[in-house]
Scaffold this active site. Structure first.
Site, PDB file in Angstrom:
ATOM      1  N   LYS A  47       0.825  -1.218   0.000  1.00  0.00           N
ATOM      2  CA  LYS A  47       0.000   0.000   0.000  1.00  0.00           C
ATOM      3  C   LYS A  47       0.857   1.265   0.000  1.00  0.00           C
ATOM      4  O   LYS A  47       0.328   2.369  -0.032  1.00  0.00           O
ATOM      5  CB  LYS A  47      -0.917   0.022   1.233  1.00  0.00           C
ATOM      6  CG  LYS A  47      -1.968  -1.045   1.252  1.00  0.00           C
ATOM      7  CD  LYS A  47      -2.957  -0.854   2.400  1.00  0.00           C
ATOM      8  CE  LYS A  47      -2.391  -1.220   3.742  1.00  0.00           C
ATOM      9  NZ  LYS A  47      -3.377  -1.135   4.843  1.00  0.00           N
ATOM     10  N   LYS A  49       2.808   2.113   2.539  1.00  0.00           N
ATOM     11  CA  LYS A  49       2.897   2.589   3.924  1.00  0.00           C
ATOM     12  C   LYS A  49       4.134   1.991   4.590  1.00  0.00           C
ATOM     13  O   LYS A  49       4.398   0.799   4.455  1.00  0.00           O
ATOM     14  CB  LYS A  49       1.688   2.141   4.739  1.00  0.00           C
ATOM     15  CG  LYS A  49       0.437   2.909   4.531  1.00  0.00           C
ATOM     16  CD  LYS A  49      -0.622   2.403   5.493  1.00  0.00           C
ATOM     17  CE  LYS A  49      -1.769   3.353   5.645  1.00  0.00           C
ATOM     18  NZ  LYS A  49      -2.699   2.904   6.680  1.00  0.00           N
TER      19      LYS A  49
END
Length: 134
Positions: A47, A49
């Site tokens: 993602k 992140k």
């Protein structure tokens, strides 16, 4: 309408803070059991992140939270439909920043979005911490 029995939610829960606690408290109040999918380190990387706290410790903190009944790893976006069935979730609930993203799950259970806690976010905490360290 009867109170939903099982509530299912997901999140990274990095740098666990009072906004997380308040969200979990509100989610738990919606039903009898709160089940939390905690994003794995690998999924967070996909993602884009970067977490400060590794999955195993984030999951440990969630398990210690009195509002949470069960924690399991979230490995991908697609598993949510299977998890709703597996955990017999009556409601899928997320923070309001995800509003509309999971409406397609409404054929399996109720989908609800709760407002974020004002003036706190993990992203902002990371920014503030990094500027203080420099």
């Amino acid at each position: 309408m009867t109170k939903p029995r099982r509530i299912l939610t997901y999140g990274t829960f990095d740098l666990f803070h009072h906004g997380h606690v308040r969200l979990l408290q509100r989610l738990a109040a919606l039903g009898d059991q709160l089940i939390v999918g905690c994003s794995s380190d690998e999924f967070n990387a996909l993602k884009g992140k970067k977490t400060v706290v590794p999955y195993e410790f984030r999951a440990e903190v969630l398990r210690a939270c009195r509002y949470v009944d069960e924690v399991f790893p979230e490995h991908n976006w697609e598993q949510k439909r299977d998890d709703i069935v597996k955990y017999k979730a009556d409601m899928f609930a997320m923070g309001g920043d995800w509003e509309g993203h999971f409406d397609d799950l409404a054929d399996l259970c109720t989908v609800k979005y709760l407002p974020r806690t004002e003036a706190v976010s993990t992203t902002e905490l990371k920014k503030r911490a990094s500027t203080r360290i420099k």
